[in-house]
Design a protein around this motif. Structure first.
Motif, PDB file in Angstrom:
ATOM      1  N   ARG A 197       0.808  -1.220   0.000  1.00  0.00           N
ATOM      2  CA  ARG A 197       0.000   0.000   0.000  1.00  0.00           C
ATOM      3  C   ARG A 197       0.840   1.269   0.000  1.00  0.00           C
ATOM      4  N   SER A 231     -10.591  -2.692   0.363  1.00  0.00           N
ATOM      5  CA  SER A 231     -11.492  -1.544   0.303  1.00  0.00           C
ATOM      6  C   SER A 231     -11.087  -0.664  -0.885  1.00  0.00           C
ATOM      7  N   LYS A 243     -10.164   2.367  -0.767  1.00  0.00           N
ATOM      8  CA  LYS A 243      -8.947   3.078  -0.373  1.00  0.00           C
ATOM      9  C   LYS A 243      -7.714   2.201  -0.550  1.00  0.00           C
ATOM     10  N   GLU A 244      -7.805   0.961  -0.064  1.00  0.00           N
ATOM     11  CA  GLU A 244      -6.661   0.053  -0.174  1.00  0.00           C
ATOM     12  C   GLU A 244      -6.349  -0.267  -1.632  1.00  0.00           C
ATOM     13  N   GLN A 250      -4.504   2.595  -3.062  1.00  0.00           N
ATOM     14  CA  GLN A 250      -3.122   2.617  -2.571  1.00  0.00           C
ATOM     15  C   GLN A 250      -2.262   1.578  -3.298  1.00  0.00           C
TER      16      GLN A 250
END
Length: 478
Positions: free
Chosen positions: A275, A366, A368-369, A372
């Motif tokens: 990430r 997710s 977000k992950e 990243q």
């Protein structure tokens, strides 16, 4: 001798049979490992065996003298003898022509012509790996963290241990050397896990890396003629080529060692699910990253001291790591780029943020992950362009064409289609799916659906193995 060759397919069972069924005593087994390792390495060029032997004798002797000597100044002299010898050996064979050529070019900028004095020096396979391995031994003895051994055969076997001799993992003497003194009994479960690692490593090398290499080599060789979309494909192909090529070698090495009762350190831990860049370097080429951490970064002060000192230490570690990879400024720039990518994390104290498994206890990441992961992979792929290019100019031109609107929009459909590998587009999702769902395991053969997974991988290996050209592993050149 290549892991992915017919010769190794015959060599490994022969050594395995002698090791377990004929030679029962540990001294005889160590002797066999030493002979097998020298045969394995000498398969390329027997003349370079003298370098391994010389390196072994020097560090074996210096370590014993370090143990006996109590004078701090004399002990420092002995340590620096080992450092100068090992780095000098590496420097001569790997960097001599590089420094000479750059010296000549430097004077040429002042219109001063220097005499061409480059030599045709052949780079011995694996020299960067075994010199670091023996060097760490003498450093640990100097620090009184390790007792030197008087058993020359065991030490020589540790230095030349054929599974990891050519491209790592770079083992510490504190982990591997004691295993040469422990009576080894055949362990079915250990050997079974070793075979699974070999199978998974062969899949990554033969099925993924070798197929990616065909298209990556073509695209990087003809980048001036291609569209931006095709160049992006080329960079992605190489990202997976180098990962599957190198991690595949490490898996085969670790698995082969287990067949003989040895346990090597893990060298890759699903780095493309990282990430951030800091996490990537905790998961990529772990044996080299931790070597530089323990023998260069921490002695420089590590993360202690002022921010300026921390930034300096980060750049030193990445630039040296880049230069370790080869005698070309492209590797230095590659290391510098990774240092720049790492810098924001250091300045915001977020470089130790992602220490757990990605999306632990979750089926999917997710949003977000996922963002990243994609961002980190993009940064890594951008840096790989410099790693793969012949010159810095080539790398800059490659990236310029990628980001040029005119080039990106100018789709040469024929050239793009010719380099759009449907096999790879089919195979890469298989790799990513397996790695994602078994990211807590060493291989997809340790979790659910083992038999199904083994059958699929074996079929793919058979299909693609028939057409394999048994190409070298990328890290043989380092």
């Amino acid at each position: 001798m290549l892991f992915n060759s017919i010769e190794f397919l015959l060599f490994l069972p022969a050594v395995f049979f002698l090791y377990w069924l004929i030679l029962k005593k540990i001294e005889l087994q160590n002797g066999l490992i030493l002979i097998a390792s020298y045969v394995f390495y000498g398969w390329w060029d027997w003349r370079f065996l003298s370098l391994i032997l010389l390196s072994t004798i020097v560090d074996y002797t210096l370590a014993l003298r370090l143990k006996k000597n109590k004078n701090n100044l004399q002990r420092k002299y002995l340590l620096w003898t080992s450092i100068i010898f090992n780095i000098g050996l590496l420097g001569y064979f790997k960097y001599y022509n590089f420094f000479i050529d750059n010296w000549i070019q430097l004077w040429a900028t002042f219109d001063i012509k220097m005499h061409e004095s480059s030599l045709n020096i052949i780079l011995p396979v694996g020299i960067s790996f075994y010199t670091f391995q023996t060097l760490s031994y003498t450093i640990d003895v100097y620090r009184n963290k390790l007792e030197p051994t008087k058993n020359f055969i065991a030490f020589a076997s540790f230095v030349s241990f054929f599974p990891q001799l050519v491209a790592g993992p770079i083992e510490r003497a504190s982990n591997l050397l004691p295993q040469f003194f422990i009576k080894r009994k055949f362990e079915y479960q250990l050997a079974k896990s070793g075979i699974k690692l070999i199978l998974w490593g062969m899949f990554k090398k033969i099925v993924i890396a070798d197929n990616c290499a065909i298209y990556a080599n073509d695209i990087f060789s003809n980048y001036n003629e291609l569209s931006g979309v095709t160049l992006i494909l080329g960079a992605i192909y190489f990202s997976f080529q180098i990962y599957c090529d190198f991690s595949g070698y490490s898996d085969i090495a670790i698995g082969t060692a287990r067949l003989f009762g040895f346990k090597l350190m893990r060298n890759f831990n699903y780095p493309y699910f990282s990430r951030d860049i800091a996490e990537f370097w905790r998961r990529w080429h772990i044996s080299l990253s931790t070597w530089f951490r323990d023998y260069l970064y921490i002695p420089l002060g590590g993360s202690k001291g002022s921010k300026f000192q921390q930034i300096r230490n980060v750049f030193v570690i990445f630039l040296v790591s880049g230069f370790w990879h080869g005698a070309n400024w492209t590797f230095v720039v590659w290391g510098g780029l990774n240092a720049l990518f790492f810098l924001p994390l250091l300045l915001t104290n977020n470089n130790r943020k992602n220490l757990n498994i990605t999306s632990e206890n979750k089926l999917f990441p997710s949003i977000k992950e996922l963002g990243q992961i994609v961002f980190t992979f993009t940064l890594t792929t951008l840096a790989w362009v410099f790693f793969r290019s012949e010159t810095i100019t080539d790398a800059l031109n490659y990236l310029r064409l990628v980001f040029s609107n005119e080039t990106f929009l100018k789709l040469n459909y024929l050239s793009t289609i010719e380099r759009f590998s449907f096999e790879i587009i089919f195979l890469l999702p298989i790799l990513l799916i397996y790695e994602w769902f078994y990211r807590k395991e060493e291989t997809p053969f340790n979790g659910k659906f083992q038999l199904i997974n083994e059958t699929i991988i074996l079929l793919l290996l058979l299909v693609f193995g028939i057409y394999s050209n048994y190409s070298n592993f990328i890290y043989f050149q380092f």
